[in-house]
Scaffold this active site. Structure first.
Site, PDB file in Angstrom:
ATOM      1  N   CYS A 201      51.918  68.795  19.286  1.00 36.32           N
ATOM      2  CA  CYS A 201      50.747  69.476  18.740  1.00 36.32           C
ATOM      3  C   CYS A 201      51.001  70.981  18.731  1.00 36.32           C
ATOM      4  O   CYS A 201      51.831  71.492  19.450  1.00 36.32           O
ATOM      5  CB  CYS A 201      49.563  69.163  19.633  1.00 36.32           C
ATOM      6  SG  CYS A 201      48.086  69.699  18.844  1.00 36.32           S
TER       7      CYS A 201
ATOM      8  N   ARG B 228      47.942  62.621  15.540  1.00 35.96           N
ATOM      9  CA  ARG B 228      48.058  63.145  16.905  1.00 35.96           C
ATOM     10  C   ARG B 228      47.749  62.079  17.931  1.00 35.96           C
ATOM     11  O   ARG B 228      48.430  61.928  18.921  1.00 35.96           O
ATOM     12  CB  ARG B 228      47.062  64.299  17.111  1.00 35.96           C
ATOM     13  CG  ARG B 228      47.363  65.501  16.256  1.00 35.96           C
ATOM     14  CD  ARG B 228      48.393  66.411  16.905  1.00 35.96           C
ATOM     15  NE  ARG B 228      48.528  67.627  16.109  1.00 35.96           N
ATOM     16  CZ  ARG B 228      49.348  67.694  15.059  1.00 35.96           C
ATOM     17  NH1 ARG B 228      50.068  66.676  14.716  1.00 35.96           N
ATOM     18  NH2 ARG B 228      49.437  68.823  14.368  1.00 35.96           N
TER      19      ARG B 228
ATOM     20  N   LYS C 233      35.304  62.621  15.750  1.00 41.67           N
ATOM     21  CA  LYS C 233      36.730  62.358  15.478  1.00 41.67           C
ATOM     22  C   LYS C 233      37.400  61.784  16.723  1.00 41.67           C
ATOM     23  O   LYS C 233      38.131  60.803  16.654  1.00 41.67           O
ATOM     24  CB  LYS C 233      37.425  63.654  15.085  1.00 41.67           C
ATOM     25  CG  LYS C 233      38.947  63.619  15.215  1.00 41.67           C
ATOM     26  CD  LYS C 233      39.626  64.903  14.827  1.00 41.67           C
ATOM     27  CE  LYS C 233      39.914  65.789  15.990  1.00 41.67           C
ATOM     28  NZ  LYS C 233      41.054  65.416  16.818  1.00 41.67           N
ATOM     29  N   ASN C 234      37.116  62.384  17.888  1.00 45.89           N
ATOM     30  CA  ASN C 234      37.844  62.001  19.101  1.00 45.89           C
ATOM     31  C   ASN C 234      37.370  60.681  19.695  1.00 45.89           C
ATOM     32  O   ASN C 234      37.987  60.159  20.612  1.00 45.89           O
ATOM     33  CB  ASN C 234      37.818  63.138  20.126  1.00 45.89           C
ATOM     34  CG  ASN C 234      38.617  64.334  19.616  1.00 45.89           C
ATOM     35  OD1 ASN C 234      39.373  64.213  18.655  1.00 45.89           O
ATOM     36  ND2 ASN C 234      38.426  65.481  20.227  1.00 45.89           N
TER      37      ASN C 234
ATOM     38  N   ARG D  21      52.605  67.859  24.000  1.00 48.42           N
ATOM     39  CA  ARG D  21      51.495  67.018  24.459  1.00 48.42           C
ATOM     40  C   ARG D  21      52.082  65.985  25.437  1.00 48.42           C
ATOM     41  O   ARG D  21      52.503  64.915  25.028  1.00 48.42           O
ATOM     42  CB  ARG D  21      50.832  66.302  23.280  1.00 48.42           C
ATOM     43  CG  ARG D  21      50.135  67.207  22.295  1.00 48.42           C
ATOM     44  CD  ARG D  21      48.937  67.935  22.847  1.00 48.42           C
ATOM     45  NE  ARG D  21      47.699  67.182  22.885  1.00 48.42           N
ATOM     46  CZ  ARG D  21      46.825  67.141  21.880  1.00 48.42           C
ATOM     47  NH1 ARG D  21      47.105  67.744  20.763  1.00 48.42           N
ATOM     48  NH2 ARG D  21      45.707  66.459  21.998  1.00 48.42           N
ATOM     49  N   PRO D  22      52.176  66.309  26.726  1.00 52.75           N
ATOM     50  CA  PRO D  22      52.771  65.361  27.674  1.00 52.75           C
ATOM     51  C   PRO D  22      51.968  64.063  27.738  1.00 52.75           C
ATOM     52  O   PRO D  22      50.755  64.071  27.492  1.00 52.75           O
ATOM     53  CB  PRO D  22      52.705  66.100  29.005  1.00 52.75           C
ATOM     54  CG  PRO D  22      51.701  67.178  28.833  1.00 52.75           C
ATOM     55  CD  PRO D  22      51.681  67.517  27.375  1.00 52.75           C
ATOM     56  N   VAL D  23      52.643  62.971  27.997  1.00 48.81           N
ATOM     57  CA  VAL D  23      51.970  61.669  28.112  1.00 48.81           C
ATOM     58  C   VAL D  23      52.334  60.988  29.433  1.00 48.81           C
ATOM     59  O   VAL D  23      52.162  59.771  29.565  1.00 48.81           O
ATOM     60  CB  VAL D  23      52.322  60.761  26.912  1.00 48.81           C
ATOM     61  CG1 VAL D  23      51.680  61.282  25.628  1.00 48.81           C
ATOM     62  CG2 VAL D  23      53.832  60.602  26.766  1.00 48.81           C
ATOM     63  N   ASP D  24      52.786  61.774  30.395  1.00 46.61           N
ATOM     64  CA  ASP D  24      53.216  61.184  31.683  1.00 46.61           C
ATOM     65  C   ASP D  24      52.105  60.427  32.397  1.00 46.61           C
ATOM     66  O   ASP D  24      52.352  59.413  33.064  1.00 46.61           O
ATOM     67  CB  ASP D  24      53.783  62.281  32.595  1.00 46.61           C
ATOM     68  CG  ASP D  24      52.778  63.415  32.812  1.00 46.61           C
ATOM     69  OD1 ASP D  24      52.325  63.997  31.806  1.00 46.61           O
ATOM     70  OD2 ASP D  24      52.411  63.686  33.963  1.00 46.61           O
ATOM     71  N   LEU D  25      50.857  60.859  32.216  1.00 48.92           N
ATOM     72  CA  LEU D  25      49.752  60.169  32.921  1.00 48.92           C
ATOM     73  C   LEU D  25      49.441  58.822  32.259  1.00 48.92           C
ATOM     74  O   LEU D  25      49.093  57.845  32.936  1.00 48.92           O
ATOM     75  CB  LEU D  25      48.508  61.058  32.941  1.00 48.92           C
ATOM     76  CG  LEU D  25      48.674  62.367  33.743  1.00 48.92           C
ATOM     77  CD1 LEU D  25      47.445  63.259  33.563  1.00 48.92           C
ATOM     78  CD2 LEU D  25      48.931  62.083  35.207  1.00 48.92           C
TER      79      LEU D  25
ATOM     80  N   ARG E 293      41.860  67.464   9.326  1.00 52.08           N
ATOM     81  CA  ARG E 293      41.912  66.425  10.365  1.00 52.08           C
ATOM     82  C   ARG E 293      40.600  66.319  11.136  1.00 52.08           C
ATOM     83  O   ARG E 293      40.340  65.318  11.778  1.00 52.08           O
ATOM     84  CB  ARG E 293      43.055  66.721  11.355  1.00 52.08           C
ATOM     85  CG  ARG E 293      44.437  66.555  10.777  1.00 52.08           C
ATOM     86  CD  ARG E 293      45.468  66.706  11.872  1.00 52.08           C
ATOM     87  NE  ARG E 293      45.062  65.960  13.034  1.00 52.08           N
ATOM     88  CZ  ARG E 293      44.934  66.512  14.245  1.00 52.08           C
ATOM     89  NH1 ARG E 293      45.176  67.784  14.411  1.00 52.08           N
ATOM     90  NH2 ARG E 293      44.557  65.775  15.270  1.00 52.08           N
TER      91      ARG E 293
ATOM     92  N   ILE F  27      42.776  74.415  30.086  1.00 49.35           N
ATOM     93  CA  ILE F  27      43.292  73.105  29.671  1.00 49.35           C
ATOM     94  C   ILE F  27      44.638  73.271  28.960  1.00 49.35           C
ATOM     95  O   ILE F  27      45.633  72.637  29.308  1.00 49.35           O
ATOM     96  CB  ILE F  27      42.293  72.386  28.730  1.00 49.35           C
ATOM     97  CG1 ILE F  27      40.891  72.393  29.334  1.00 49.35           C
ATOM     98  CG2 ILE F  27      42.786  70.981  28.397  1.00 49.35           C
ATOM     99  CD1 ILE F  27      40.656  71.480  30.479  1.00 49.35           C
TER     100      ILE F  27
ATOM    101  N   ASP G 122      38.135  72.803  22.909  1.00 46.35           N
ATOM    102  CA  ASP G 122      38.134  72.732  21.436  1.00 46.35           C
ATOM    103  C   ASP G 122      37.213  73.766  20.807  1.00 46.35           C
ATOM    104  O   ASP G 122      37.277  73.980  19.600  1.00 46.35           O
ATOM    105  CB  ASP G 122      37.725  71.333  20.970  1.00 46.35           C
ATOM    106  CG  ASP G 122      38.749  70.301  21.396  1.00 46.35           C
ATOM    107  OD1 ASP G 122      38.432  69.099  21.342  1.00 46.35           O
ATOM    108  OD2 ASP G 122      39.854  70.692  21.819  1.00 46.35           O
TER     109      ASP G 122
END
Ligand code: EPZ
Length: 427
Positions: free
Chosen positions: A116, A92, A22-23, A121-125, A398, A328, A306
């Site tokens: 999530c 997601r 999936k990922n 779910r930060p996206v700063d990076l 999902r 994590i 996971d």
């Protein structure tokens, strides 16, 4: 609202075939849009995130053929458009559209992914990478608008403060057609990153170092169509391995890459299960009593976050106390209360679940709050001799293709009731 009815207490036995990862799939599909010709992706898992991407790409004007487990994507005719927030929120990993559309059009306007259930779910990076490559980023009313100031991104050296799978892949996507060389330092090393780099390189990209903590991307002008087969889903495989141990079963998990599961194999052996690795399959044999152990998650090749929730279920059955620490995600413990409703004795302390083993689980009505909490709960249902009713299947759909069919093939007494689709024993 669909639910699973599980009459547990039966050891799982037989062979289960693992689907594509999936990922990987949620990154490979946007990556395919960068080619000046059709890209065929094979071994796609039939899961909800893939179905949503199929609809989104067609809405954007891409030509998409989707049969069984393969998808042919031709992005040549697609138009840049504001990605609607609605459906995007269900996906997601919609953030991979940022990197792909930036590389293709020099700009992207996509709704932020849904918050999530693991917490924000930060996206700063991701943003740090795009800005380093010369993009302007605006985050307004839940829509991320990203534009390359000079029309095309420029290569840059980017250090990721945290090891991030998503940021690593997203920057790789954006850098594949940038002007110049991009170096990603402290990159994540997950197998899915290597899978995406393999596709991009087959399309004509120039990416070196995927799978290590430094990835070098030499931007190119054009990418071409090709064919790609997705790697097996190591998290789906690990889920069935843990289920085999939890039910004292004997299961052959086939279509896997054993190296991708080394950390889980080691922990299952520590607990006392028998695990045999072969070329492309792993045999797991359970036993009726297990040792308690501690588990700490970390980025690949460490123990995957996971599988933190599924192995917690197994440890509630072990003798003695265990501690499962998630380094994590600090709030990935929404399965704990539900396991307690099933008779387990455990509590959350900071970033850890402290488990007092030796529980006799019993069937109950429980609800999954996220994908892998759902896995922890269906494993618990299979391990207990009572009847468990599990809701929240929209999360499980999902990440687990044909879950009921695969479990029935392993002898589980499980059915899905409700209005949605039915599932058949594994093909
Ligand atoms: C990927 O999520 C997976 N999802 C997750 O799997 C998995 O749990 C996670 O990697 C960790 O392995 C997909 O691949 C679609 P990260 P991702 O960026 O990329 C923080 C599942 O169950 N972070 O590696 O979003 C973040 O909060 C899903 O299949 C920032 O602070 O995860 C987390 O603490 C759940 N800023 C840590 O880094 C950022 O910009 C690792 O996150 C990005 C991340």
């Amino acid at each position: 609202m669909d639910k699973l009815i599980i009459n547990g207490g039966k050891p799982l036995a037989g062979t289960v075939t693992i689907s594509g990862a999936k990922n990987s799939a949620v990154a490979l599909i946007p990556a395919a849009l960068l080619a000046d010709g059709p890209v065929v992706i094979e071994n796609l898992p039939r899961i909800q995130d893939v179905d949503i991407y199929h609809e989104l790409l067609r809405e954007m004007g891409a030509d998409v053929l989707f049969e069984e487990d393969w998808m042919e994507i031709d992005g040549r005719l697609m138009k840049l458009m504001l990605m609607p927030n609605g459906r995007i929120k269900k996906l997601r990993a919609s953030y991979y559209l940022w990197g792909a559309l930036l590389a293709k059009f020099g700009e992207a306007q996509v709704g932020l992914p849904g918050g999530c259930d693991l917490g924000p779910r930060p996206v700063d990076l991701h943003i740090k990478g795009f800005e380093a490559m010369g993009a302007e980023v605006e985050n307004k009313n839940g829509v991320m608008t990203i534009r390359a100031k000079r029309g095309r991104l420029q290569g840059a050296r980017i250090y990721l403060d945290l090891v991030s799978v998503g940021a690593t892949i997203n920057i790789m996507l954006a850098a594949s057609k940038a002007d110049g060389v991009t170096i990603i330092e402290n990159a994540a090393r997950e197998p899915e990153i290597v899978d995406v780099a393999t596709l991009l390189n087959n399309m004509g990209a120039n990416i070196k170092g995927a799978g290590t903590d430094v990835i070098r991307v030499q931007g190119v002008e054009r990418l071409r169509g090709c064919r790609h087969t997705i790697i097996p889903d190591r998290i789906e495989a690990g889920t069935y391995m843990i289920a085999a141990a939890a039910t004292n079963g004997n299961v052959l998990v086939e279509n896997v890459i054993p190296k991708h599961l080394e950390s889980l194999t080691a922990k299952l052996r520590e607990i006392g299960a028998q695990v045999m690795e072969m070329d492309d399959c792993i045999q797991v044999m359970g036993r009726d009593s297990y040792r308690s152990i501690d588990v700490k998650t970390s980025p690949y090749p460490g123990f995957p976050t996971d599988l933190q929730q599924p192995i917690t279920t197994l440890l509630t059955l072990a003798k003695g106390s265990s501690i499962v620490t998630d380094n994590i995600y600090s709030s990935r413990f929404r399965h704990v209360d539900e396991l307690r409703r099933m008779g387990a004795t455990l509590k959350v302390e900071g970033r850890s679940a402290v488990i007092e083993g030796g529980s006799k689980l019993n069937g109950a009505k429980v609800v999954a709050s996220d994908l892998r909490a759902g896995a922890a709960l269906f494993i618990a249902g299979l391990a207990t001799s009572g009847t468990t009713e599990l809701e929240g299947l929209e999360h499980i759909d999902r990440g687990y293709e044909n879950l009921v069919g695969k479990l029935q093939t392993l002898g589980a007494d499980v059915i899905r009731v409700g209005l949605q689709h039915t599932e058949s024993p594994q093909r």
